[in-house]
Motif scaffolding. Structure first.
Motif, PDB file in Angstrom:
ATOM      1  N   ARG A  44       0.809  -1.223   0.000  1.00  0.00           N
ATOM      2  CA  ARG A  44       0.000   0.000   0.000  1.00  0.00           C
ATOM      3  C   ARG A  44       0.839   1.269   0.000  1.00  0.00           C
ATOM      4  O   ARG A  44       0.496   2.242  -0.646  1.00  0.00           O
ATOM      5  CB  ARG A  44      -0.936   0.019   1.205  1.00  0.00           C
ATOM      6  N   CYS A  45       1.918   1.253   0.778  1.00  0.00           N
ATOM      7  CA  CYS A  45       2.758   2.460   0.838  1.00  0.00           C
ATOM      8  C   CYS A  45       4.022   2.324  -0.008  1.00  0.00           C
ATOM      9  O   CYS A  45       4.875   3.200   0.012  1.00  0.00           O
ATOM     10  CB  CYS A  45       3.084   2.831   2.285  1.00  0.00           C
ATOM     11  N   LYS A  46       4.123   1.204  -0.753  1.00  0.00           N
ATOM     12  CA  LYS A  46       5.246   0.981  -1.686  1.00  0.00           C
ATOM     13  C   LYS A  46       6.590   1.073  -0.964  1.00  0.00           C
ATOM     14  O   LYS A  46       7.512   1.764  -1.396  1.00  0.00           O
ATOM     15  CB  LYS A  46       5.162   1.984  -2.832  1.00  0.00           C
ATOM     16  N   LYS A  47       6.680   0.354   0.176  1.00  0.00           N
ATOM     17  CA  LYS A  47       7.900   0.354   0.976  1.00  0.00           C
ATOM     18  C   LYS A  47       8.335  -1.079   1.273  1.00  0.00           C
ATOM     19  O   LYS A  47       7.504  -1.987   1.338  1.00  0.00           O
ATOM     20  CB  LYS A  47       7.699   1.131   2.271  1.00  0.00           C
ATOM     21  N   ILE A  48       9.632  -1.216   1.456  1.00  0.00           N
ATOM     22  CA  ILE A  48      10.230  -2.534   1.674  1.00  0.00           C
ATOM     23  C   ILE A  48      11.204  -2.454   2.827  1.00  0.00           C
ATOM     24  O   ILE A  48      11.933  -1.464   2.970  1.00  0.00           O
ATOM     25  CB  ILE A  48      10.957  -3.004   0.402  1.00  0.00           C
ATOM     26  N   ILE A  49      11.253  -3.516   3.628  1.00  0.00           N
ATOM     27  CA  ILE A  49      12.243  -3.612   4.700  1.00  0.00           C
ATOM     28  C   ILE A  49      13.034  -4.907   4.515  1.00  0.00           C
ATOM     29  O   ILE A  49      12.454  -5.987   4.372  1.00  0.00           O
ATOM     30  CB  ILE A  49      11.584  -3.603   6.093  1.00  0.00           C
ATOM     31  N   PHE A  50      14.350  -4.756   4.492  1.00  0.00           N
ATOM     32  CA  PHE A  50      15.258  -5.893   4.539  1.00  0.00           C
ATOM     33  C   PHE A  50      15.821  -5.967   5.951  1.00  0.00           C
ATOM     34  O   PHE A  50      16.217  -4.944   6.510  1.00  0.00           O
ATOM     35  CB  PHE A  50      16.443  -5.716   3.580  1.00  0.00           C
ATOM     36  N   VAL A  51      15.870  -7.150   6.526  1.00  0.00           N
ATOM     37  CA  VAL A  51      16.504  -7.359   7.825  1.00  0.00           C
ATOM     38  C   VAL A  51      17.802  -8.094   7.537  1.00  0.00           C
ATOM     39  O   VAL A  51      17.798  -9.267   7.155  1.00  0.00           O
ATOM     40  CB  VAL A  51      15.618  -8.166   8.786  1.00  0.00           C
ATOM     41  N   HIS A  52      18.923  -7.370   7.683  1.00  0.00           N
ATOM     42  CA  HIS A  52      20.225  -7.921   7.324  1.00  0.00           C
ATOM     43  C   HIS A  52      21.019  -8.334   8.551  1.00  0.00           C
ATOM     44  O   HIS A  52      21.063  -7.606   9.543  1.00  0.00           O
ATOM     45  CB  HIS A  52      21.043  -6.889   6.551  1.00  0.00           C
ATOM     46  N   GLY A  53      21.657  -9.475   8.433  1.00  0.00           N
ATOM     47  CA  GLY A  53      22.598  -9.913   9.453  1.00  0.00           C
ATOM     48  C   GLY A  53      23.894  -9.136   9.305  1.00  0.00           C
ATOM     49  O   GLY A  53      24.403  -8.981   8.188  1.00  0.00           O
ATOM     50  N   CYS A  54      24.425  -8.645  10.400  1.00  0.00           N
ATOM     51  CA  CYS A  54      25.646  -7.828  10.358  1.00  0.00           C
ATOM     52  C   CYS A  54      26.828  -8.609   9.787  1.00  0.00           C
ATOM     53  O   CYS A  54      27.641  -8.065   9.050  1.00  0.00           O
ATOM     54  CB  CYS A  54      25.980  -7.323  11.761  1.00  0.00           C
ATOM     55  N   PHE A  55      26.929  -9.887  10.124  1.00  0.00           N
ATOM     56  CA  PHE A  55      28.037 -10.728   9.648  1.00  0.00           C
ATOM     57  C   PHE A  55      27.979 -10.922   8.145  1.00  0.00           C
ATOM     58  O   PHE A  55      28.953 -10.680   7.436  1.00  0.00           O
ATOM     59  CB  PHE A  55      28.003 -12.083  10.363  1.00  0.00           C
ATOM     60  N   TRP A  56      26.841 -11.341   7.623  1.00  0.00           N
ATOM     61  CA  TRP A  56      26.730 -11.697   6.213  1.00  0.00           C
ATOM     62  C   TRP A  56      26.688 -10.500   5.281  1.00  0.00           C
ATOM     63  O   TRP A  56      27.175 -10.570   4.153  1.00  0.00           O
ATOM     64  CB  TRP A  56      25.485 -12.548   5.982  1.00  0.00           C
TER      65      TRP A  56
END
Length: 125
Positions: A44-56
């Motif tokens: 609906r708001c055209k937004k994306i969240i990636f949850v990234h591991g600090c190591f990788w």
């Protein structure tokens, strides 16, 4: 051993998912039709969240961003490829009109500031 590390449903991802849900936002998970199969997609708001591991994903200036001592050249190439792929995916998503937020694994430890960050991103126009 590394193959047993899950890509979906990780503890940091679950923290972000619970916070977004508690804020009243509904999302799609791991949409395969988008570059990078983003962790959370808010159509609906055209937004994306990636949850990234600090190591990788090599979070700069983070204590979790270590490099194994054995086969260092292999790991450096692997990490560089990960970072390059992340940059390409974010660029592709931007070209498609999506706004992208990266939440780092270490940021999930302080949930109050993470919640504020999510509110700013999701509520912002």
């Amino acid at each position: 051993m590394m193959a047993s590390i899950g890509q979906q449903g990780t503890k940091p991802e679950m923290i972000v998912r619970r916070l977004c849900h508690s804020l009243g936002y509904r999302y799609r998970l791991h949409v395969k039709t988008l570059p990078g199969s983003p962790d959370l997609v808010f159509p609906r708001c055209k937004k994306i969240i990636f949850v990234h591991g600090c190591f990788w994903h090599r979070h700069e200036n983070c204590s979790r961003t270590t490099t194994p001592k054995t086969r260092a050249a292999f790991w450096e190439k692997k990490f560089a490829d990960n970072v390059r792929r992340d940059e390409q995916q974010i660029s592709q998503l931007g070209a498609l009109g999506w706004q992208v937020l990266i939440v780092w694994e270490c940021e999930t430890k302080e949930q109050i500031s993470l919640k504020e960050k999510l509110i700013r991103f999701l509520a912002g126009k």
